[in-house]
Design an enzyme around this catalytic site. Structure first.
Site, PDB file in Angstrom:
ATOM      1  N   ASP A   8      -3.579  -1.518  10.203  1.00 16.37           N
ATOM      2  CA  ASP A   8      -3.695  -1.370   8.739  1.00 16.37           C
ATOM      3  C   ASP A   8      -4.218  -2.634   8.058  1.00 16.37           C
ATOM      4  O   ASP A   8      -4.415  -2.646   6.846  1.00 16.37           O
ATOM      5  CB  ASP A   8      -2.313  -1.067   8.124  1.00 16.37           C
ATOM      6  N   LYS A  65       0.853  -1.207   0.000  1.00 16.91           N
ATOM      7  CA  LYS A  65       0.000   0.000   0.000  1.00 16.91           C
ATOM      8  C   LYS A  65       0.882   1.248   0.000  1.00 16.91           C
ATOM      9  O   LYS A  65       2.059   1.197   0.407  1.00 16.91           O
ATOM     10  CB  LYS A  65      -0.946   0.024   1.199  1.00 16.91           C
TER      11      LYS A  65
HETATM   12  P1  ATP Z   1       3.698  -0.411   7.943  1.00 13.95           P
HETATM   13  O1  ATP Z   1       3.716   0.344   6.653  1.00 13.95           O
HETATM   14  O2  ATP Z   1       2.373  -1.117   8.227  1.00 13.95           O
HETATM   15  O3  ATP Z   1       4.222   0.356   9.123  1.00 13.95           O
HETATM   16  P2  ATP Z   1       6.116  -1.639   7.202  1.00 13.95           P
HETATM   17  O4  ATP Z   1       6.073  -1.843   5.725  1.00 13.95           O
HETATM   18  O5  ATP Z   1       6.838  -0.418   7.646  1.00 13.95           O
HETATM   19  O6  ATP Z   1       4.669  -1.659   7.761  1.00 13.95           O
HETATM   20  P3  ATP Z   1       6.714  -4.445   7.614  1.00 13.95           P
HETATM   21  O7  ATP Z   1       7.442  -4.773   6.360  1.00 13.95           O
HETATM   22  O8  ATP Z   1       5.322  -4.919   7.728  1.00 13.95           O
HETATM   23  O9  ATP Z   1       6.800  -2.865   7.922  1.00 13.95           O
HETATM   24  O10 ATP Z   1       7.616  -5.048   8.806  1.00 13.95           O
HETATM   25  C1  ATP Z   1       7.853  -4.457  10.034  1.00 13.95           C
HETATM   26  C2  ATP Z   1       8.421  -5.527  10.982  1.00 13.95           C
HETATM   27  O11 ATP Z   1       7.405  -6.511  11.201  1.00 13.95           O
HETATM   28  C3  ATP Z   1       9.599  -6.292  10.385  1.00 13.95           C
HETATM   29  O12 ATP Z   1      10.792  -5.775  10.882  1.00 13.95           O
HETATM   30  C4  ATP Z   1       9.374  -7.744  10.795  1.00 13.95           C
HETATM   31  O13 ATP Z   1      10.235  -8.141  11.825  1.00 13.95           O
HETATM   32  C5  ATP Z   1       7.947  -7.820  11.305  1.00 13.95           C
HETATM   33  N1  ATP Z   1       7.074  -8.720  10.510  1.00 13.95           N
HETATM   34  C6  ATP Z   1       6.094  -9.487  11.009  1.00 13.95           C
HETATM   35  N2  ATP Z   1       5.446 -10.159  10.035  1.00 13.95           N
HETATM   36  C7  ATP Z   1       6.023  -9.813   8.872  1.00 13.95           C
HETATM   37  C8  ATP Z   1       5.799 -10.177   7.512  1.00 13.95           C
HETATM   38  N3  ATP Z   1       4.842 -11.061   7.166  1.00 13.95           N
HETATM   39  N4  ATP Z   1       6.567  -9.604   6.572  1.00 13.95           N
HETATM   40  C9  ATP Z   1       7.504  -8.701   6.928  1.00 13.95           C
HETATM   41  N5  ATP Z   1       7.788  -8.348   8.193  1.00 13.95           N
HETATM   42  C10 ATP Z   1       7.054  -8.879   9.172  1.00 13.95           C
END
Ligand code: ATP
Length: 283
Positions: A135, A9
């Site tokens: 989210d 997203k």
């Molecule tokens: P958001 O935009 O919702 O804040 P994000 O893109 O910044 O999310 P994610 O890639 O979802 O962050 O990952 C954040 C942390 O969540 C990672 O450091 C990881 O340890 C943990 N995590 C848990 N489940 C997952 C998953 N399925 N894929 C990636 N990371 C995950």
């Protein structure tokens, strides 16, 4: 065996209104999905375990993974008599502001619903999703939405006017929690009008939509990682119509109405960012 795509997203807007008593920030934001996917395969097991197969250094394969948590909720809530093996192929950059983990969890909710033929509506799945992350309800539907509350209350919008999206993920990870902790709500800031942006989307007005894009967390993350400002400047200089940070960052996205404009943004980024994607909005 069934397959599910989990799409990334971006935030067209993100405003934080105030800090609530439960510790969450009350937000108002418009999110949409883009065609950059993780792929999930779900298979029933003979035992009652949840087994998550993922080959990525920074992604846990146990109950810390949001996809695992989603599968557990579905197994317990619906008293499922067999477990599941989930194979997760990651493409969405980690800790990037693109909701990769949330989207994997959302795809797991949808996938479990299909695999076990539960016949649940997306609204019901989105309610379960809110139990494990703010989210994920949005990601369950994957439709452009004005999201309020802590992000889980959704008003669906039409698909935004067609354009190209250039994603640039710098070689850093950002913790969402750290950014929210550093956010000072008393600091003056430019008004972010998500309702006006939503209206522009409803009217299919690209220029008006762009005029109302904004992200309250951008300045906070830029202070920690000035590369975000560099990426924004590079995109704008190369002809992007707008360049903005997504979520709590660090991914910066640029929008371009024309393909050749988008390609020149991609070219300009070559010198300063290794991870660049040129994609379309899906929502
Ligand atoms: P958001 O935009 O919702 O804040 P994000 O893109 O910044 O999310 P994610 O890639 O979802 O962050 O990952 C954040 C942390 O969540 C990672 O450091 C990881 O340890 C943990 N995590 C848990 N489940 C997952 C998953 N399925 N894929 C990636 N990371 C995950």
């Amino acid at each position: 065996m069934i397959y599910e795509n989990a799409s990334a997203k971006i935030n067209l807007t993100l405003d934080t209104l105030y800090k609530r008593e439960d510790g969450y920030h009350e937000v108002e934001m418009i999110m949409t999905t883009v065609d950059l996917y993780d792929r999930l395969t779900l298979e029933k097991r003979k035992d009652k375990q949840i087994v998550l197969k993922v080959e990525h250094l920074y992604v846990p394969n146990d109950n810390r993974n949001l996809a695992y948590k989603a599968a557990k909720i579905m197994m317990e809530r619906y008293n499922l008599d067999s477990g599941v093996t989930i194979t997760l192929d990651k493409t969405i950059p980690i800790a990037a502001g693109l909701a990769g983990g949330s989207s994997d969890a959302a795809a797991t909710f949808r996938g479990m619903n299909r695999l076990f033929e539960l016949g649940l509506s997306l609204d019901t799945l989105a309610e379960h999703a809110a139990e494990i992350g703010s989210d994920i309800s949005f990601c369950v539907h994957g439709k452009t939405s004005l999201c309020t509350g802590r992000g889980e209350q959704l008003k669906h919008l039409p698909k935004p006017p067609a354009c190209w999206v250039i994603l640039a993920k710098p070689d850093i990870s950002v913790s969402t929690q750290e950014v929210y902790t550093a956010l000072d709500l008393s600091k003056p800031h430019a008004k972010i009008d998500s309702k006006a942006c939503a209206e522009a989307i409803e009217n299919g007005d690209y220029n008006e939509m762009i005029r109302h894009l904004g992200n309250r967390l951008e300045a906070v993350t830029i202070e920690m990682h000035p590369i975000i400002q560099t990426l924004k400047d590079t995109m704008m200089k190369a002809g992007a119509d707008i360049a903005m940070m997504s979520g709590s960052g660090p991914t910066v996205y640029g929008l371009a109405a024309k393909e050749r404009q988008a390609k020149s943004v991609v070219n300009a980024l070559k010198g300063c960012c290794k991870e660049v994607y040129m994609v379309r909005m899906l929502g």
